[in-house]
Design a protein around this motif. Structure first.
Motif, mmCIF file in Angstrom:
data_model
loop_
_atom_site.group_PDB
_atom_site.id
_atom_site.type_symbol
_atom_site.label_atom_id
_atom_site.label_comp_id
_atom_site.label_asym_id
_atom_site.label_seq_id
_atom_site.Cartn_x
_atom_site.Cartn_y
_atom_site.Cartn_z
ATOM 1 N N GLY A 348 0.947 -1.351 -0.043
ATOM 2 C CA GLY A 348 0.011 0.145 0.011
ATOM 3 C C GLY A 348 0.852 1.241 -0.086
ATOM 4 N N THR A 349 0.195 2.397 0.530
ATOM 5 C CA THR A 349 0.779 3.668 0.441
ATOM 6 C C THR A 349 0.854 4.236 1.935
ATOM 7 O OG1 THR A 349 -1.373 4.802 0.177
ATOM 8 C CG2 THR A 349 -0.291 4.130 -1.881
ATOM 9 N N LYS A 350 1.674 5.283 1.973
ATOM 10 C CA LYS A 350 1.883 5.876 3.306
ATOM 11 C C LYS A 350 2.060 7.334 2.991
ATOM 12 C CE LYS A 350 2.830 5.937 7.910
ATOM 13 N NZ LYS A 350 2.054 7.100 7.807
ATOM 14 N N ILE A 351 1.226 7.918 4.270
ATOM 15 C CA ILE A 351 1.446 9.477 4.463
ATOM 16 C C ILE A 351 2.413 9.774 5.043
ATOM 17 C CG2 ILE A 351 -0.038 11.423 4.803
ATOM 18 C CD1 ILE A 351 -2.504 9.869 4.633
ATOM 19 N N PHE A 352 3.016 10.672 4.743
ATOM 20 C CA PHE A 352 4.172 11.469 5.512
ATOM 21 C C PHE A 352 3.943 12.835 5.532
ATOM 22 C CE2 PHE A 352 6.151 7.663 3.868
ATOM 23 C CZ PHE A 352 6.800 7.032 4.677
ATOM 24 N N ALA A 353 4.465 13.323 6.624
ATOM 25 C CA ALA A 353 4.288 14.883 6.935
ATOM 26 C C ALA A 353 5.598 15.459 6.786
ATOM 27 C CB ALA A 353 3.774 15.290 8.210
ATOM 28 N N LEU A 354 5.965 16.341 5.939
ATOM 29 C CA LEU A 354 7.448 16.855 5.423
ATOM 30 C C LEU A 354 7.582 18.117 6.226
ATOM 31 C CD1 LEU A 354 8.056 16.232 1.795
ATOM 32 C CD2 LEU A 354 8.656 15.065 3.541
ATOM 33 N N GLY A 424 7.035 4.750 11.981
ATOM 34 C CA GLY A 424 6.396 5.338 12.795
ATOM 35 C C GLY A 424 4.987 5.973 12.382
ATOM 36 N N SER A 425 4.514 6.979 12.871
ATOM 37 C CA SER A 425 3.300 7.402 12.424
ATOM 38 C C SER A 425 3.490 8.375 11.060
ATOM 39 C CB SER A 425 2.621 8.446 13.288
ATOM 40 O OG SER A 425 3.422 9.545 13.489
ATOM 41 N N GLY A 426 4.759 8.770 10.814
ATOM 42 C CA GLY A 426 5.028 9.278 9.643
ATOM 43 C C GLY A 426 5.648 10.704 9.464
ATOM 44 N N GLY A 427 6.152 10.861 10.567
ATOM 45 C CA GLY A 427 6.805 12.410 10.619
ATOM 46 C C GLY A 427 8.151 12.423 10.107
ATOM 47 N N LEU A 428 8.353 13.421 9.032
ATOM 48 C CA LEU A 428 9.709 13.488 8.509
ATOM 49 C C LEU A 428 10.217 14.928 8.675
ATOM 50 C CD1 LEU A 428 9.272 11.823 4.884
ATOM 51 C CD2 LEU A 428 10.749 10.820 6.752
ATOM 52 N N VAL A 429 11.201 14.941 9.608
ATOM 53 C CA VAL A 429 11.587 16.221 10.016
ATOM 54 C C VAL A 429 13.031 16.439 9.237
ATOM 55 C CG1 VAL A 429 12.295 17.968 11.909
ATOM 56 C CG2 VAL A 429 10.421 16.113 12.220
ATOM 57 N N VAL A 430 13.217 17.439 8.338
ATOM 58 C CA VAL A 430 14.448 17.420 7.260
ATOM 59 C C VAL A 430 15.533 18.584 8.135
ATOM 60 C CG1 VAL A 430 15.362 17.979 5.197
ATOM 61 C CG2 VAL A 430 13.190 17.042 5.614
ATOM 62 N N MET A 431 16.717 18.271 8.173
ATOM 63 C CA MET A 431 17.806 19.014 8.890
ATOM 64 C C MET A 431 18.901 19.463 7.834
ATOM 65 S SD MET A 431 17.901 16.648 12.196
ATOM 66 C CE MET A 431 16.506 15.589 12.629
ATOM 67 N N ASP A 432 19.554 20.552 7.815
ATOM 68 C CA ASP A 432 20.560 21.150 6.935
ATOM 69 C C ASP A 432 21.924 20.994 7.682
ATOM 70 O OD1 ASP A 432 20.398 23.355 8.051
ATOM 71 O OD2 ASP A 432 19.469 24.295 6.483
ATOM 72 N N GLU A 433 22.847 21.716 7.071
ATOM 73 C CA GLU A 433 24.002 21.600 7.472
ATOM 74 C C GLU A 433 24.322 22.454 8.830
ATOM 75 O OE1 GLU A 433 26.307 24.830 4.805
ATOM 76 O OE2 GLU A 433 24.701 23.508 3.648
ATOM 77 N N THR A 434 23.137 23.334 9.064
ATOM 78 C CA THR A 434 23.212 24.257 10.279
ATOM 79 C C THR A 434 22.717 23.552 11.460
ATOM 80 O OG1 THR A 434 20.992 25.231 9.586
ATOM 81 C CG2 THR A 434 23.091 26.304 8.841
ATOM 82 N N THR A 435 22.544 22.267 11.200
ATOM 83 C CA THR A 435 21.708 21.447 12.496
ATOM 84 C C THR A 435 22.849 20.895 13.256
ATOM 85 O OG1 THR A 435 19.587 21.153 11.027
ATOM 86 C CG2 THR A 435 20.039 19.768 13.170
ATOM 87 N N CYS A 436 22.692 21.028 14.541
ATOM 88 C CA CYS A 436 23.660 20.267 15.452
ATOM 89 C C CYS A 436 22.955 19.235 15.730
ATOM 90 C CB CYS A 436 23.774 20.921 16.514
ATOM 91 S SG CYS A 436 24.774 20.162 18.010
ATOM 92 N N MET A 437 23.704 18.056 15.543
ATOM 93 C CA MET A 437 22.918 16.662 15.828
ATOM 94 C C MET A 437 22.844 16.096 17.459
ATOM 95 S SD MET A 437 21.944 16.106 12.978
ATOM 96 C CE MET A 437 21.127 14.653 13.266
ATOM 97 N N VAL A 438 23.785 16.659 18.112
ATOM 98 C CA VAL A 438 23.639 16.543 19.590
ATOM 99 C C VAL A 438 22.706 17.314 20.122
ATOM 100 C CG1 VAL A 438 24.751 16.590 21.644
ATOM 101 C CG2 VAL A 438 26.374 16.325 19.536
ATOM 102 N N ASP A 439 22.600 18.457 19.564
ATOM 103 C CA ASP A 439 21.232 19.416 20.307
ATOM 104 C C ASP A 439 19.901 18.716 19.610
ATOM 105 O OD1 ASP A 439 20.220 21.819 21.246
ATOM 106 O OD2 ASP A 439 19.745 22.106 19.312
ATOM 107 N N ILE A 440 19.854 17.924 18.441
ATOM 108 C CA ILE A 440 18.548 17.462 18.099
ATOM 109 C C ILE A 440 18.331 16.178 18.975
ATOM 110 C CG2 ILE A 440 17.783 15.889 16.089
ATOM 111 C CD1 ILE A 440 17.373 18.652 15.672
ATOM 112 N N ALA A 441 19.545 15.372 19.321
ATOM 113 C CA ALA A 441 19.214 14.423 20.001
ATOM 114 C C ALA A 441 18.778 14.667 21.367
ATOM 115 C CB ALA A 441 20.505 13.623 20.349
ATOM 116 N N ARG A 442 19.110 15.783 21.888
ATOM 117 C CA ARG A 442 18.714 16.291 23.328
ATOM 118 C C ARG A 442 17.306 16.644 22.805
ATOM 119 N NH1 ARG A 442 21.314 21.825 25.908
ATOM 120 N NH2 ARG A 442 20.590 22.362 23.825
ATOM 121 N N PHE A 443 16.941 17.553 21.990
ATOM 122 C CA PHE A 443 15.719 18.000 21.909
ATOM 123 C C PHE A 443 14.563 16.894 21.914
ATOM 124 C CE2 PHE A 443 11.981 18.654 18.916
ATOM 125 C CZ PHE A 443 11.400 19.702 19.362
#
Length: 595
Positions: A348-354, A424-443
């Motif tokens: 089937g298909t899946k809905i994602f939230a970009l 998961g339920s279908g969330g896709l949160v996109v990150m670019d070069e200005t994103t800190c992955m340590v900070d994201i994990a903490r968030f």
């Protein structure tokens, strides 16, 4: 001028917040003013899905798609497009990668690359009119199901390979069979619409735009399972979704699709709405049922499973919005039709939230097995402001962050699990070069530990300890052994937590450690944040050669830590600097640097 034209105006939550209702009002006045009221109808729809470009409207039969529409654009649209048949070029959607305008809704990459099954009606019907739903083959799946035996309906869903779209991916037909075969003369079904993931709004879009599809799916499920009563458990923060569901239920009852002797079949079913109080943990099945019963929403040990003993101790089947909305299409078109989409084990298909640092935020629906690259770049239009893609968080706060080398990964349940993430339920949160992955994990861990119900120690205490470690690392106070501690803690929490919240909450930490370990090491060993996000590790300075002595930095500094004058280059007192970045933002000559 085409006759019987329709203007489909998105009035979902996103576009409504951008002024869609004002546009509808102006459209109604302008159509009358220009004498087109007999040939033009204005339809207030649910979400078209193209949230970044809202307010949006589609004109039929031309299929013209207009984006970022303002009230002052309406007279031109009515005069030029509706009367003369000429598109208003400046309002057409322009693809951010190809730079070419989309002449119709169908050839905009955002829509052209999708396969809309569950979202088929969203944006094309008035969700407050049951007639619109019926005209597009609504309730035909129910009619087909009522001609079959309940066991045959269960088998058809099994044959379709539909897996639960709420996150776990458990086979829906198998789940229905368990509940059907459980002894008891009273059974319940529940729609889990308690959508709480950051960046997720799939359920909201369906409930607002096509509520009857959820009702029809639940009717089919109730008939197959043997339930005569059901509940839609929806977040109170979704007032428009609740409103549309209330209207749809009343209309379905009046039309004979809900209530007694449905379609003269002898089948009876009643449906009610329960508004949740916003606790993330109530998305877990046993906590959800406790909330419906009026108790505090906290998970309980399983077994017994809901199919054996659920709501008020009766056999209960729970599926989420997207799962229920998929069912009518299977019963209307057949399992073989449904299995043409997807992979061997994920049909089937899946809905994602970009969401996040992507050009085309919104709702998209694609066949299972579509690659992340196709979703993010062909449909999503790539990364904002020409920045480089860094990672995508998939599966909500319980998912994982996948790097650019995973872009060609096929999105399905098993593949993502192996990669350390989840559908998961279908969330896709996109990150670019200005994103800190340590900070994201903490968030994401901060979200999970605050939403923990506190019942079990591993989730309540373990996630807080993990957050403390991550917080220290972002401040430059971490140690290399902290990384081993994080991994060990994460594995213990996953194995010993009571419910899915705790069992999956360490996933963002484990995934970022796996794919972005070098960033953690830079914070610890070099006391630097490569993405320049963690303020405790930043240093601001002024290049004396570039400084034009204009004083803008000093005038705007909130703590007055910058000194200088028209003759002397300005300097920053590092001891007093709060590292807010205002000086960097205000300097017009690139004299302020951040390291």
């Amino acid at each position: 001028m085409a006759e019987n034209q329709r203007i489909l105006v998105c009035a979902g939550t996103g576009c409504a917040s951008s002024g869609a209702h004002k546009i509808i009002d102006v459209l109604q006045d302008e159509v009358i003013r220009q004498g087109l009221q007999d040939s033009v109808s204005i339809v207030s729809t649910g979400c078209h899905g193209f949230c970044e470009q809202g307010p949006t409207l589609i004109i039929e039969p031309q299929q013209t798609l207009y984006t970022l529409v303002k009230p002052e654009d309406i007279p031109e649209i009515v005069a030029q497009d509706l009367k003369e048949g000429k598109r208003v070029e400046r309002l057409l959607y322009t693809d951010p990668l190809t730079k070419s305008p989309a002449t119709t809704f169908a050839n905009a990459n955002f829509f052209a690359k999708q396969v809309r099954v569950v979202l088929k009606n969203c944006g094309f019907i008035d969700p407050e009119r049951i007639e619109d739903y019926v005209e597009r083959d609504g309730y035909k799946g129910l009619a087909n199901a009522l001609k079959m035996s309940p066991d045959e309906v269960v088998e058809e869903v099994k044959k379709a390979g539909l897996r639960g779209r709420g996150g776990a991916g458990f086979p829906t037909g198998l789940k229905w069979g368990f509940c059907r075969n459980s002894p008891g003369d009273k059974k319940y079904i529940i729609c889990n619409a308690d959508e709480g993931d950051p960046g997720a709004f799939m359920d909201r879009g369906v409930l607002e735009g096509d509520p009857h599809s959820v009702i029809e799916g639940m009717l089919i499920g109730a008939f197959a399972i043997g339930a005569d009563e059901g509940y839609v458990y929806c977040r109170a923060e979704y007032p428009l979704a609740i409103k549309h569901m209330e209207i749809a239920i009343a209309q379905a009852e009046a039309a004979g699709y809900l209530g007694e002797n449905i379609l003269n079949s002898g089948f009876n079913f009643r449906l009610r709405i329960r508004a949740g109080a916003g606790a993330f943990v109530c998305g877990e099945e046993t906590a959800l049922m406790a909330s419906i019963e009026g108790r505090r929403g906290m998970p309980t040990v399983r077994p017994p499973f809901p199919a054996q003993s659920g709501l008020w101790g009766k056999p209960t089947n729970i599926n989420n919005v997207e799962t229920w909305s998929s069912v009518p299409h299977i019963l209307k078109n057949g399992a073989d039709w449904y299995t043409q989409y997807g992979t061997e084990k994920s049909k089937g298909t899946k809905i994602f939230a970009l969401t996040g640092k992507i050009n085309n935020t919104g709702l998209v629906e694609v066949p299972m097995g579509t690659t992340l690259r196709d979703i993010l770049f062909d449909i999503g239009g790539g990364i904002q402001n020409g920045k480089a893609f860094k990672a995508v968080q998939i599966g909500g706060p319980s998912g994982g962050c996948l790097p650019d080398e995973m872009l060609d990964l096929e999105v399905d349940y098993d593949t993502l699990t192996k990669a350390g993430a989840m559908v998961g339920s279908g969330g896709l949160v996109v990150m670019d070069e200005t994103t800190c992955m340590v900070d994201i994990a903490r968030f994401f861990l901060d979200f999970s530990q605050k939403e923990s119900c506190g019942k079990c120690t591993p989730c309540r205490e373990g996630n807080k300890r993990m957050w403390d470690i991550l917080d220290r690392i972002t401040k430059g106070e971490g140690k290399l052994e902290d990384l081993d501690t994080l991994e060990n803690l994460a594995l213990v929490i996953k194995e010993t937590s009571l419910c899915g919240l705790g069992q999956n909450s360490p996933n963002p930490v484990l995934a970022t450690l796996k794919y972005f370990r070098s960033e953690f090491e830079a914070h610890i060993l070099e006391h630097k944040c490569p993405a320049h996000v963690c303020s405790a590790l930043l240093t601001y300075s002024i290049d004396e050669e570039k400084c034009k002595k204009c004083g803008l930095c000093a005038k705007n500094c909130p703590v007055g830590c910058i000194s200088g004058d028209k003759k002397t280059p300005y300097k920053i007192d590092e001891a007093a600097c709060i590292k807010c970045g205002t000086c960097l933002e205000k300097c017009k000559f690139d004299a302020v640097t951040r390291a």
